[in-house]
Design a protein around this motif. Structure first.
Motif, short mmCIF file in Angstrom:
data_model
loop_
_atom_site.label_atom_id
_atom_site.label_comp_id
_atom_site.label_asym_id
_atom_site.label_seq_id
_atom_site.Cartn_x
_atom_site.Cartn_y
_atom_site.Cartn_z
N TRP A 1 0.82 -1.21 0.00
CA TRP A 1 0.00 0.00 0.00
C TRP A 1 0.85 1.27 0.00
CZ3 TRP A 1 0.54 3.61 3.76
CH2 TRP A 1 1.12 3.20 4.98
N LYS A 2 2.05 1.15 0.54
CA LYS A 2 2.91 2.32 0.60
C LYS A 2 3.24 2.83 -0.80
CE LYS A 2 5.27 2.07 5.05
NZ LYS A 2 6.59 2.05 5.73
N PHE B 1 0.17 4.41 -2.18
CA PHE B 1 -0.10 5.65 -1.44
C PHE B 1 0.83 6.77 -1.90
CE2 PHE B 1 0.61 8.36 2.34
CZ PHE B 1 -0.68 8.87 2.46
#
Length: 1523
Positions: free
Chosen positions: A353-354, A357
């Motif tokens: 997700w980083k 994101f």
């Protein structure tokens, strides 16, 4: 403390980094969501509410907004949210589970906040406010923070908290409503939905835009609201300076040391600032007081820059703050790039997700950045428009009251330059201030972040920038000096062009076009020489700053690598640094442009300030006290036109009783017109007093006619009274003229009354004065330009004892002595002094200078032994005696002089009722007068165009739609024009720009390989020679690529700038050459301001704007191509985004560019009427002031400026429309590049860094490409406009080598007309119909006829100013139609009715080609009876005549024209009422000179014609009381 906090938030901590950063689904803690995310937006809203309440309470509005769907829906939504919060509070209170205090506090805060929004919505509605920025920001923040709990609810228990989803959607709906109405309706209340703005874009892409497609300017941007702001601040500044200077003068008089004025020009400031606040008046002059003190004090002067900043400073400061915030946001992306590279290098260890994101943050950051950017740009650009509007109004107002000294130093062309060029530069000052703030901000942030990335190594590179500072200081100093010189040459060129265009008829008549063309081109060459030097300096500056980022990066990388073995240039450091260095390019590249612009703006502000601070007319020159039975009284008056010359009027003492008619007489140059000017306050009053009781109407010697309908010229702002109007028309003998004018009194009169004869213009001017119904009438020889019988009619019906003005006080300057017995008093002027005052009988009985002159003159007439002449004069006197038996017979002596007839007369023959001049003569009566600019095809069209609305619409069409012509033709020719400009330089430019981008891309690709080199990654080998050699190799190649890129850019910049000068030189030369060859019909139908606009504003854009636009277009095109190639080669999947993004860009360009180009075209079109009206105003300032119409003309100018600014405003809005869409589309590239870097397996950090670093540039590059493409198309409009005037159909060739007349032609001066017919323009009726006659060489022929009979047409036909429709004119056996125009015109001599002089020396006006010696010039001056006057001038033949010869009287100008004629002795001389503006003595002297000097020229005794009492000539003579 911890216990209290735990009780407040329960078991949740405020900040949990593990929950946020190291979990599979990142989230904020409950306490953070329940406190910070609620308190921050609500707290900010409560803090700003007092300011908003204060604004609403103080706001004055006439009426509240009605209840409508918009405000009702907003109120319902706010109320719904408040109720939801109450329900939420009840639910939380009744739940079994205990809730922390933070939950209750958050709900209560939101409930109260929503209630407050409801209150502010309704209060705003009652105050007439649609929405507010504070409410918009609150809902925007609530939307953003609402995303986080919404995300939490989805993850945790979506179904249990369904109402929160509704809450979030309500937030979203509120946000979009407020966003829409804040960004659109708040900016322009007339736009009720976004379809209007979008509709304009689509309309512009489909059809030609017209004024009706536009909305009104927002009220705060209208001149009526903007101009007073600057006026008020300027007035305060002038008052402060005056007080300070008065105090300094007092102190220094006591301390006995000199006062110095820091300006090279005079600054004046006193009470007149109240009348026109933007103009200073008398007061501040450089003075030195006696004394030996070394100290000195400088007088303060009003600072225009300070005034601008005080007026618009708050708005500017807001824009500067927004810009700083934008500049801070710019550095978010390089930091995100570092995070993304770190993520890809440790992808296996980081949650997925980083990566997503971080990629989304790229997109969000870019959208926020450019939203702020466009908001700021819109604010500053609109502020610039308001600044320009205020300055143009200031210049216009000042021009209405400037004194004679200012007029000498500031010609019409120079003031037009102030309005077009200098005010335009100040307009962009706000934008440049924004960049000025941006440059140090970005530079500082860039240095700080580079320090964090590379450490102290970056300081070594930055030392290079410090070295560049003194170099650029020297360059700036030279640029400032050259800019001043450039503007001086530009002013001189425009000034000369203004005079050339105003005197084009004289140039053609004398065949002087080539001489003045050379003068203009000489100034133009000097102008371009200075521009070339400026371009060289600009190229040097661009080279120094363009090379700086690369050299800084090269030095920084080198020092970083070699100063320590521990320093390794990995991908994160290299590409974060590269992104920062790219950000450093902006301040370094912008700095030279900002410095250059500020230099230009400084020069422009100084020029405008100098003009606004220059001398002006003193309103106290004329007093308006009520004196019983005395209307005009002058006591001990001394007046001057120029402080450097002797006073023009001295020791003036006299008074005129109310209701009397006074005549002012005197020789040429005696001061008659000057005396009227003194009454009007137009001269500098050195001593004495002037008092005029009541209102004034003024009839100038040279009639001033507006480019309006004939009726509007007469009404002159007064209301229309049909009976009064018809009475004035009849009294001024305009009835027959209205019958023959197409359209009657609704016919549009061309610029300067071009489609009226001299007599018609004078009668319209007189009718204007009579209709005005003033108390005092000042008439400067109004009867000189009319026929004698018309003059008698006007005198009897208007100014005589039974005329309309019989009860008014009238002052009549006249050369017609036959009017003098009918006036109440006569004022005789001699050498600027009043020699005699009295009635006609008193002056004759006194036997003074006046009587002696009349007697002497009568004796000269008797010696002529001309019996016919004496008999005719006797007939006239007898008739006069019958009509005026009470007049003393001594007046007969005067009247005997009323009709001078040449004694050099030949015989005429009459046969069969038709007059023959040694041949045959026949003509048809001309049925209508067709020199009207508006030719009506039929009666219905005539009626339609005669309505006031149609007239206004037609005037707009004339000044706007005819400006560039037919849009379709422009569109069709644009491609050809672009090709002509590009052919010479595009291939070379393409290659150089391509080489530059290849070198730059190679350097960055090399950096990617450098950071990923396996050897360099092995830190164990860092101390080995091979390791260091590899670093040296990479640095060497990197340096070679960078140096190559820099030098290619230098060559490219020099090439485009120098080729741009070459193109500009050619375009100007072609346009000038073609303009001077255009037929007079073009100048009859085209306002001078429109043509002058081509030579000023358009040429200035081609000189300075277009080359830079070409350069930027090529740079952005190849930069964009390089970016796409680099990203695609590293992440091929990126190509999948190119096609849809390209389609989006194409669609945006498809609609934006045509609309933008049309708005630019309309802006250019509406600019010309501003300058035309200004030029018209300048020539009629004395009339405007005399009638008290200053305010009306100021409002008219303001209205035209508003119309022009409207299109500029629309252009700014359309640019923002396209910019936001382009930025959002470009941000998708960044998002895609980052996403592909995340999802692509096995990608290295160097590749990610290279791809994303380039993607970060693509948004700006693509946006700049679309913008420069639009700028190129809009700026090319200026080339279209110039090319249009370069390709208009010209008159015949000046010289036809194959058909040149003999050198001695014409030998005798015989003229033959053979069935000659002509018209002024194709499509109009014939003005000469079958003229056939022979004029033998040496004959003196008089051409007479009523107004509109074709007298002037016959003259213009001889000079081929109009060409034959049928028939021919033959001079000494040579058909004039077969020879070149210069061969013809140079062999004819004319003494025109309107004397035209040009600014320059007297010698230049007499002999522009320098063909004659000084001896010959003095001989001609002596024969013209000007020797005494010229000898008295300090400079003699080198005396400066001023613009239009303004420092000479009309009579003196006529004598200068006679001198010019005497130099050019030819066999044919044409006199066009050449003695209308001179006194009777000078009239006789001129005639004597003509009879003597032109005795062999072709000029029938009227006796034979008078014998036939059925002849037209007999009827005219009878109407004139000659028989």
């Amino acid at each position: 403390m911890v216990g209290v906090y735990d009780d407040f938030c329960g078991n949740s901590s405020l900040w949990d980094s593990d929950l946020l950063l190291n979990s599979t689904y990142p989230n904020f803690s409950k306490c953070f969501q329940q406190t910070v995310l609620i308190w921050v937006p609500c707290g900010l809203f409560w803090l700003t509410t007092p300011y908003h309440l204060y604004y609403l309470i103080r706001k004055n509005h006439d009426h509240a907004l009605p209840h409508n769907f918009l405000n009702i829906s907003k109120s319902v939504l706010s109320l719904t949210l408040s109720l939801l919060m109450v329900m939420d509070l009840v639910k939380v209170s009744l739940t079994w589970e205990p809730q922390p205090i933070s939950v209750f506090v958050g709900i209560v805060i939101k409930c109260l906040t929503f209630i407050l929004t409801l209150f502010l919505i309704q209060l705003g509605r009652m105050k007439g406010v649609i929405t507010s920025g504070i409410l918009f920001l609150f809902w925007l923040l609530m939307l953003v923070v609402g995303i986080i709990p919404f995300y939490t609810f989805i993850i945790q228990n979506f179904m249990k908290r369904i109402y929160s989803v509704l809450q979030c959607f309500i937030y979203t709906g509120q946000r979009y409503l407020y966003n829409f109405y804040f960004t659109v309706l708040r900016k322009n209340p007339r736009i009720r939905n976004i379809q209007t703005l979008i509709g304009l874009v689509f309309t512009g892409a489909k059809k030609s835009l017209v004024e009706e497609d536009m909305w009104d300017l927002p009220p705060k941007n209208k001149g009526e609201n903007v101009v007073p702001q600057l006026e008020r601040v300027w007035k305060n500044e002038v008052t402060k300076c005056k007080k300070y200077n008065d105090k300094i003068k007092e102190l220094n008089e006591e301390s006995d040391f000199p006062i110095q004025n820091s300006f090279a020009y005079e600054i004046k400031a006193n009470g007149s600032a109240e009348m026109v606040p933007l103009a200073a008046t008398k007061g501040y002059e450089s003075k030195h007081f006696k004394g030996n003190s070394d100290k000195s004090a400088k007088l303060k002067h009003p600072s225009l820059l300070k005034v601008i900043l005080k007026t618009f400073g708050k708005e500017t400061l807001k824009g500067m703050c927004s810009r700083v915030f934008f500049d801070m946001m710019v550095f978010v992306n390089p930091m995100l790039l570092g995070l993304l590279i770190s993520y890809t290098q440790n992808k296996e260890e980081e949650p997925q997700w980083k990566g997503y994101f971080i990629s989304c943050l790229f997109f969000i950051s870019a959208v926020i950045q450019y939203s702020i950017f466009h908001f700021t740009a819109n604010r500053m650009l609109v502020l610039g428009l308001r600044t320009k509007m205020a300055l143009v109004a200031a210049v216009y107002k000042k021009s209405l009251i400037m004194n004679n000294d200012t007029k000498k130093s500031s010609t019409v062309g120079e003031i037009v330059n102030l309005m077009s060029v200098d005010c335009g530069r100040v307009e962009d000052l706000n934008l440049m201030i924004m960049f000025l703030v941006s440059v140090p901000t970005r530079f500082f942030l860039c240095v700080v972040l580079l320090w964090r990335t590379l450490g102290p190594s970056v300081l070594v590179g930055l030392c290079l920038i410090v070295i560049l500072i003194p170099i650029n200081t020297v360059i700036s100093s030279n640029q400032r000096r050259l800019n001043r010189k450039l503007m001086e040459y530009k002013d001189a060129r425009i000034k000369l062009m203004s005079e050339v265009l105003n005197g084009i008829k004289v140039l053609k008549l004398y065949a002087w076009e080539k001489s003045f063309q050379e003068k203009v081109e000489k100034i133009r060459n000097k102008e371009l020489e200075v521009l070339s030097k400026l371009n060289l300096l600009a190229s040097a500056r661009v080279f120094s700053f363009a090379s700086a980022p690369f050299l800084v990066s090269l030095i920084s990388f080198s020092v970083y690598v070699f100063t320590s073995d521990e320093n390794y240039l990995d991908a994160q450091k290299a590409f974060v640094s590269l992104a920062l260095f790219n950000n450093l390019k902006f301040p370094l590249n912008m700095l030279p442009n900002v410095i250059t612009y500020f230099i230009q703006a400084h020069v422009s502000i100084a020029r405008i300030s100098k003009f606004l601070s220059s001398g002006e007319l003193d309103p106290d020159n004329v007093q308006h006290k009520d004196i019983p039975d005395i209307t005009i009284k002058v006591e001990n008056g001394t007046f001057s036109w120029d402080e450097n010359l002797e006073p023009a009027l001295k020791e003036i003492n006299f008074e005129i009783p109310t209701g009397k008619l006074a005549a002012i007489v005197g020789q040429v140059g005696a001061g008659k017109s000057s005396l009227l000017s003194a009454f009007l306050g137009e001269m500098d009053k050195l001593q004495g007093t002037v008092n005029i009781t009541g209102s004034v109407a003024y009839v100038p010697q040279q009639a001033w006619i507006q480019n309006a309908t004939l009726r509007e010229n007469i009404l002159f702002g007064s209301s229309y009274d049909k009976d009064k109007y018809n009475q004035v028309i009849e009294a001024c003998a305009l009835g027959p003229d209205l019958e023959i004018l197409s359209g009657g009194d609704m016919a549009e009169i061309g610029e300067k009354g071009i489609n009226l004869s001299g007599g018609q213009k004078q009668r319209v001017s007189l009718a204007r004065a009579v209709y005005n119904n003033a108390d005092v009438y000042l008439m400067d020889d109004p009867l000189s330009a009319v026929d004698s019988h018309v003059g008698k009619h006007i005198f009897d019906k208007v100014m005589g004892p039974k005329g309309l003005l019989r009860n008014k006080t009238r002052i009549l300057v006249t050369h017609g002595v036959h009017w003098l017995p009918m006036v109440d008093s006569i004022v005789v002027l001699t050498d600027g002094r009043i020699s005699e005052v009295g009635t006609y009988e008193q002056l004759m009985d006194h036997d003074g200078a006046f009587a002696q002159f009349l007697k002497t003159y009568l004796l000269e007439n008797k010696r002529d032994d001309n019996k016919e002449k004496i008999e005719e004069v006797t007939h006239m006197l007898e008739k006069f005696d019958l009509e005026h038996p009470n007049i003393d017979h001594q007046s007969h002596d005067i009247d005997k002089r009323s009709v001078p007839i040449s004694d050099n007369i030949s015989t005429a023959n009459r046969a069969n009722g038709t007059t023959h001049l040694h041949g045959h003569y026949s003509t048809h009566v001309k049925p209508s007068y067709n020199r009207s600019i508006s030719a009506f095809e039929n009666a219905s069209e005539n009626m339609e165009r005669s309505t006031p609305k149609a007239i206004r619409r037609r005037r707009f069409d004339n000044s706007i739609n005819q400006e560039v012509g037919e849009e379709d033709e422009d569109e069709g020719s644009k491609g050809e024009i672009e090709e002509e400009l590009k052919d010479a330089v595009l291939i070379t430019e393409e290659e150089t720009e391509k080489g530059k981008q290849m070198a730059g891309s190679a350097a960055n690709i090399l950096l990617s390989h450098w950071t990923e080199d396996p050897l360099l990654k092995n830190r164990i080998l860092s101390n080995t020679t091979e390791y260091k050699s590899r670093n040296i190799m990479f640095i060497g190649i990197y340096a070679a690529c960078g140096i190559g890129e820099t030098f290619i850019e230098l060559s490219y910049t020099l090439l485009i700038l120098m080729k741009g000068i070459t193109a500009s030189r050619t375009l100007h030369k072609d346009m000038l050459d073609n303009i001077l060859r255009l037929p007079m019909s073009f100048f009859d139908t085209t306002p001078i301001g429109r043509v002058l606009n081509r030579f000023s504003s358009d040429i200035q854009k081609i000189d300075q704007n277009l080359p830079g636009t070409f350069r930027m277009w090529f740079a952005q095109l190849f930069h964009t191509i390089a970016i796409v190639i680099v990203i695609s080669s590293n992440t091929p999947i990126f190509l999948s985004v190119i096609i849809p993004a390209a389609i989006l860009y194409f669609l945006i360009q498809r609609y934006y560019v045509p609309t933008s180009r049309q708005l630019q075209r309309l802006e250019s079109k509406t600019r010309s009427p501003v300058y035309s009206h200004f030029g018209e105003t300048i020539t009629g300032t004395s009339t405007i002031r005399a009638f008290g119409q200053t305010e009306r003309f100021i409002l008219e100018s303001q209205k035209r400026v508003d119309t022009n600014i409207l299109f500029r405003f629309a252009l700014v809005m359309i640019n923002r429309w396209s910019g936001i869409r382009l930025e959002c589309t470009g941000s998708l590239f960044i998002l895609s590049a980052a996403m592909f870097a995340v999802i692509t397996p096995g990608v290295s950090g160097g590749v990610v860094g290279l791809s994303v670093a380039y993607a970060l540039q693509i948004t700006g590059s693509l946006n700049a490409l679309v913008r420069t493409t639009s700028d190129l198309e809009t700026n090319i409009v200026t080339v279209e406009r110039v090319k249009e005037y370069s390709e208009l159909k010209t008159e015949a060739e000046w010289v036809i080598p194959s058909n040149r007349p003999p050198v001695t032609w014409p030998d005798s001066g015989k003229i033959v007309f053979k069935d000659y017919k002509t018209r002024y323009r194709p499509g109009l009726d014939l003005v000469l119909r079958g003229i056939s006659c022979d004029v033998q060489g040496g004959e003196k022929v008089g051409i007479v006829g009523r107004t509109g009979a074709g007298k002037s047409s016959l003259m213009t036909a001889l000079f081929r100013l109009i060409e034959a429709a049928e028939g021919s004119i033959i001079i000494d056996g040579q058909p004039i139609a077969d020879m070149g125009l210069h061969d013809l015109r140079s062999k004819l001599t004319i003494l025109p009715q309107d004397p035209v002089l040009f600014s320059g020396t007297l010698r230049m006006n007499l002999d522009p080609f320098d063909n004659y010696s000084d001896e010959e010039l003095w001989q001609a001056i002596e024969h013209a009876h000007l020797k005494k006057f010229v000898s008295s001038l300090p400079s003699g033949l080198l005396h400066e005549c001023g613009e239009g010869g303004q420092n000479l009287s009309v009579g003196q100008r006529q004598l200068v024209c006679l001198s010019r004629t005497l130099l050019k002795k030819t066999k044919i001389l044409i006199l066009d009422e050449a003695t209308a503006a001179v006194d009777m003595e000078t009239d006789e002297l001129i005639q004597k000179t003509i009879r003597t000097e032109f005795k062999d020229c072709t000029y029938d005794s009227p006796n034979n014609l008078l014998k036939d009492k059925n002849s037209v000539f007999y009827g005219m003579a009878k109407d004139s009381n000659l028989i």
